[in-house]
Design a protein around this motif. Structure first.
Motif, mmCIF file in Angstrom:
data_model
loop_
_atom_site.group_PDB
_atom_site.id
_atom_site.type_symbol
_atom_site.label_atom_id
_atom_site.label_comp_id
_atom_site.label_asym_id
_atom_site.label_seq_id
_atom_site.Cartn_x
_atom_site.Cartn_y
_atom_site.Cartn_z
ATOM 1 N N TYR A 133 0.800 -1.225 0.000
ATOM 2 C CA TYR A 133 0.000 0.000 0.000
ATOM 3 C C TYR A 133 0.839 1.284 0.000
ATOM 4 C CZ TYR A 133 -4.239 -2.674 0.933
ATOM 5 O OH TYR A 133 -5.291 -3.537 0.827
ATOM 6 N N GLY A 134 2.107 1.219 0.302
ATOM 7 C CA GLY A 134 2.869 2.449 0.474
ATOM 8 C C GLY A 134 3.192 3.162 -0.820
ATOM 9 N N PHE A 135 2.927 4.471 -0.876
ATOM 10 C CA PHE A 135 3.328 5.340 -1.993
ATOM 11 C C PHE A 135 2.825 4.824 -3.332
ATOM 12 C CE2 PHE A 135 6.929 5.282 1.117
ATOM 13 C CZ PHE A 135 6.600 6.470 1.732
ATOM 14 N N GLU A 178 27.051 5.135 -1.393
ATOM 15 C CA GLU A 178 27.014 3.934 -2.228
ATOM 16 C C GLU A 178 25.822 3.050 -1.893
ATOM 17 O OE1 GLU A 178 30.695 1.916 -1.871
ATOM 18 O OE2 GLU A 178 31.883 3.548 -2.758
ATOM 19 N N LYS A 179 25.098 3.361 -0.807
ATOM 20 C CA LYS A 179 23.911 2.619 -0.414
ATOM 21 C C LYS A 179 22.747 3.585 -0.280
ATOM 22 C CE LYS A 179 25.581 0.963 3.387
ATOM 23 N NZ LYS A 179 25.690 0.193 4.625
ATOM 24 N N GLY A 180 21.540 3.056 -0.294
ATOM 25 C CA GLY A 180 20.359 3.872 -0.075
ATOM 26 C C GLY A 180 19.763 4.394 -1.369
ATOM 27 N N THR A 181 18.522 4.877 -1.248
ATOM 28 C CA THR A 181 17.806 5.396 -2.412
ATOM 29 C C THR A 181 17.751 6.918 -2.429
ATOM 30 O OG1 THR A 181 15.702 5.238 -1.206
ATOM 31 C CG2 THR A 181 16.360 3.339 -2.542
ATOM 32 N N GLY A 182 18.428 7.578 -1.495
ATOM 33 C CA GLY A 182 18.404 9.036 -1.472
ATOM 34 C C GLY A 182 17.127 9.580 -0.891
ATOM 35 N N GLN A 183 17.057 9.652 0.439
ATOM 36 C CA GLN A 183 15.823 10.105 1.081
ATOM 37 C C GLN A 183 15.548 11.560 0.695
ATOM 38 O OE1 GLN A 183 14.772 8.873 5.096
ATOM 39 N NE2 GLN A 183 16.749 7.848 5.257
ATOM 40 N N GLY A 184 14.287 11.851 0.428
ATOM 41 C CA GLY A 184 13.898 13.173 -0.031
ATOM 42 C C GLY A 184 13.761 13.252 -1.536
ATOM 43 N N SER A 185 14.323 12.303 -2.235
ATOM 44 C CA SER A 185 14.186 12.267 -3.687
ATOM 45 C C SER A 185 12.789 11.779 -4.055
ATOM 46 C CB SER A 185 15.246 11.345 -4.279
ATOM 47 O OG SER A 185 14.983 11.083 -5.635
ATOM 48 N N VAL A 186 12.212 12.328 -5.126
ATOM 49 C CA VAL A 186 10.850 11.967 -5.505
ATOM 50 C C VAL A 186 10.777 10.531 -6.028
ATOM 51 C CG1 VAL A 186 10.151 14.321 -5.974
ATOM 52 C CG2 VAL A 186 11.189 12.975 -7.795
ATOM 53 N N SER A 240 12.618 8.061 -4.729
ATOM 54 C CA SER A 240 12.985 7.152 -3.647
ATOM 55 C C SER A 240 11.845 6.231 -3.220
ATOM 56 C CB SER A 240 13.490 7.960 -2.440
ATOM 57 O OG SER A 240 13.799 7.113 -1.362
ATOM 58 N N PRO A 241 10.601 6.710 -3.023
ATOM 59 C CA PRO A 241 9.517 5.782 -2.648
ATOM 60 C C PRO A 241 9.267 4.704 -3.693
ATOM 61 C CG PRO A 241 8.869 8.055 -2.237
ATOM 62 C CD PRO A 241 10.135 8.109 -3.013
ATOM 63 N N LEU A 242 9.342 5.062 -4.987
ATOM 64 C CA LEU A 242 9.119 4.075 -6.035
ATOM 65 C C LEU A 242 10.222 3.026 -6.037
ATOM 66 C CD1 LEU A 242 7.666 2.974 -8.527
ATOM 67 C CD2 LEU A 242 8.958 4.614 -9.903
ATOM 68 N N LEU A 243 11.472 3.448 -5.905
ATOM 69 C CA LEU A 243 12.568 2.487 -5.880
ATOM 70 C C LEU A 243 12.479 1.590 -4.650
ATOM 71 C CD1 LEU A 243 15.581 4.695 -7.051
ATOM 72 C CD2 LEU A 243 14.127 3.175 -8.407
ATOM 73 N N ALA A 244 12.028 2.136 -3.538
ATOM 74 C CA ALA A 244 11.850 1.319 -2.334
ATOM 75 C C ALA A 244 10.777 0.259 -2.554
ATOM 76 C CB ALA A 244 11.483 2.213 -1.150
ATOM 77 N N ASN A 245 9.692 0.640 -3.214
ATOM 78 C CA ASN A 245 8.635 -0.331 -3.506
ATOM 79 C C ASN A 245 9.125 -1.421 -4.463
ATOM 80 O OD1 ASN A 245 6.363 0.160 -1.972
ATOM 81 N ND2 ASN A 245 5.534 1.691 -3.360
ATOM 82 N N VAL A 246 9.895 -1.016 -5.470
ATOM 83 C CA VAL A 246 10.435 -2.002 -6.406
ATOM 84 C C VAL A 246 11.354 -2.973 -5.675
ATOM 85 C CG1 VAL A 246 11.925 -2.309 -8.428
ATOM 86 C CG2 VAL A 246 10.214 -0.487 -8.404
ATOM 87 N N ARG A 297 1.683 -4.474 3.873
ATOM 88 C CA ARG A 297 2.946 -3.730 3.877
ATOM 89 C C ARG A 297 2.707 -2.295 3.432
ATOM 90 N NH1 ARG A 297 6.768 -2.165 0.304
ATOM 91 N NH2 ARG A 297 5.911 -3.332 -1.458
ATOM 92 N N TYR A 298 3.212 -1.355 4.221
ATOM 93 C CA TYR A 298 3.198 0.053 3.819
ATOM 94 C C TYR A 298 4.647 0.538 3.855
ATOM 95 C CZ TYR A 298 1.589 4.807 3.123
ATOM 96 O OH TYR A 298 1.355 6.056 2.583
ATOM 97 N N ALA A 299 5.256 0.663 2.668
ATOM 98 C CA ALA A 299 6.687 0.980 2.558
ATOM 99 C C ALA A 299 7.469 -0.094 3.315
ATOM 100 C CB ALA A 299 6.962 2.383 3.060
ATOM 101 N N ASP A 300 8.251 0.280 4.327
ATOM 102 C CA ASP A 300 9.037 -0.706 5.066
ATOM 103 C C ASP A 300 8.365 -1.166 6.347
ATOM 104 O OD1 ASP A 300 9.313 1.876 6.068
ATOM 105 O OD2 ASP A 300 11.261 1.461 6.960
ATOM 106 N N ASP A 301 7.102 -0.795 6.580
ATOM 107 C CA ASP A 301 6.338 -1.277 7.734
ATOM 108 C C ASP A 301 5.605 -2.550 7.345
ATOM 109 O OD1 ASP A 301 7.182 0.787 9.298
ATOM 110 O OD2 ASP A 301 5.439 2.055 8.923
ATOM 111 N N LEU A 302 5.924 -3.657 8.015
ATOM 112 C CA LEU A 302 5.368 -4.956 7.670
ATOM 113 C C LEU A 302 4.571 -5.508 8.846
ATOM 114 C CD1 LEU A 302 8.657 -6.511 6.234
ATOM 115 C CD2 LEU A 302 6.867 -5.426 4.919
#
Length: 329
Positions: free
Chosen positions: A15-17, A94-102, A104-110, A136-141
């Motif tokens: 459900y997230g983003f 070298e890690k992460g999706t770049g918090q604050g980037s528009v 970032s939520p889509l890449l996290a879902n993928v 699941r909502y983003a990283d909340d499971l």
């Protein structure tokens, strides 16, 4: 463009983003699942530092699995390497999706679609001996089980699965509790007072009963979040101490309306009423300190509150009602 492509692949319990899906839709699905399915145990899982620990190499590999356009993939890689500007210094992680980037939520879902969703759906079909629900909502499971041995096997398997993709579960925030329609009866047989509670998307979920003695899953606003919000309002009221009363009243009306828009759900009337009452008290204290001589009597304060602040009332329907409308099947 990427969102439209992957929206066709994402599973129903994510459900997230996502377009036309909100936090309340996730809460409705969870409550309906616990109330209507054979759920006796809840695994409340928290992924440690998810947005900063995501492997960028795996992100690109997951995108390549679905996207064939090399120009799009190159743009996403540039986005991941763009870095963060902080105090005039650009840091590239070298890690992460770049918090604050528009994106970032889509890449996290993928990322979680391939790492968790597809794997968990397959585990439910092939490994689970009893009933099982997932939200699941983003990283909340939150995962519900009929049998405790299923929950413990899934927990161990999920820990190994996440480790393969550079992720880990938070040891203090991930826990398995007995929760559901029969949790209160089972706790009473063992001499325990009440079933444990867990938090999800700003609410504490509690096993309760109706006046007729039937099971009712209650939601209550998290006390720590409410206190933090009240502290912010208190500081802002101090800065607005000498502003005109109508101006401050209109601002507080927006604050109360915004809080009620999210928290005014069934079984949470006491919390939204307490929030409004605490704001009236903070506003009254600030108005009394505007002058050494002027004291505002409480009767006058209640009139000001009734004039500007909306009354507390439930705005959201019952979860089963809205869930039946969104998912008529």
């Amino acid at each position: 463009m990427l969102s439209a492509v992957f929206e066709e692949d994402f599973l129903g319990f994510s459900y997230g983003f996502r377009p036309k899906r909100s936090q309340h839709d996730a809460l409705d699905a969870l409550i309906v699942g616990i109330s209507s399915r054979k759920v006796n145990f809840i695994l409340d899982a928290d992924i440690r530092s998810f947005f900063t620990e995501v492997s960028q190499q795996w992100v690109v590999r997951f995108l390549e699995h679905r996207i064939g356009d090399t120009r799009t993939l190159r743009l996403v890689q540039k986005w991941l390497r763009a870095g963060v500007l902080e105090d005039g210094i650009v840091t590239i992680e070298e890690k992460g999706t770049g918090q604050g980037s528009v994106i970032s939520p889509l890449l996290a879902n993928v990322y979680l679609h391939y790492v968790f969703d597809l794997w968990a759906e397959r585990w439910r079909r092939r490994e689970a001996a009893g009933d099982m629900i997932m939200v699941r909502y983003a990283d909340d499971l939150v995962v519900g089980f009929q049998h405790e041995h299923d929950a413990r096997r899934f927990w161990d398997a999920m820990r190994k699965r996440l480790r393969e993709f550079s992720l880990s579960l938070h040891p203090d925030k991930t826990r398995l509790i007995e929760f559901g329609r029969f949790a209160a009866q089972n706790c009473k047989k063992r001499g325990l007072a009440k079933p444990e509670t867990f938090t999800f998307l700003g609410f504490v979920l509690i096993c309760g009963t109706t006046r007729n003695g039937k099971f009712l899953l209650r939601r209550k606003s998290r006390r720590d979040r409410m206190r933090a919000k009240l502290r912010e309002i208190k500081e802002e009221l101090r800065r607005r101490m000498h502003r005109p009363i109508p101006e401050t009243g209109k601002w507080l009306a927006q604050v109360v309306s915004g809080f009620q828009a999210y928290h005014a759900v069934p079984t949470n009337s006491a919390a939204i009423g307490a929030f409004r009452y605490r704001i009236i008290g903070l506003w009254h204290r600030v108005l009394c300190r505007r002058s050494q001589k002027g004291r505002l009597v409480w009767q006058r304060m209640t009139k000001l509150a009734d004039e500007f602040l909306p009354k507390p009332h439930v705005l959201h329907p019952w979860p089963s009602t809205r869930f039946a409308v969104r998912h008529p099947r």
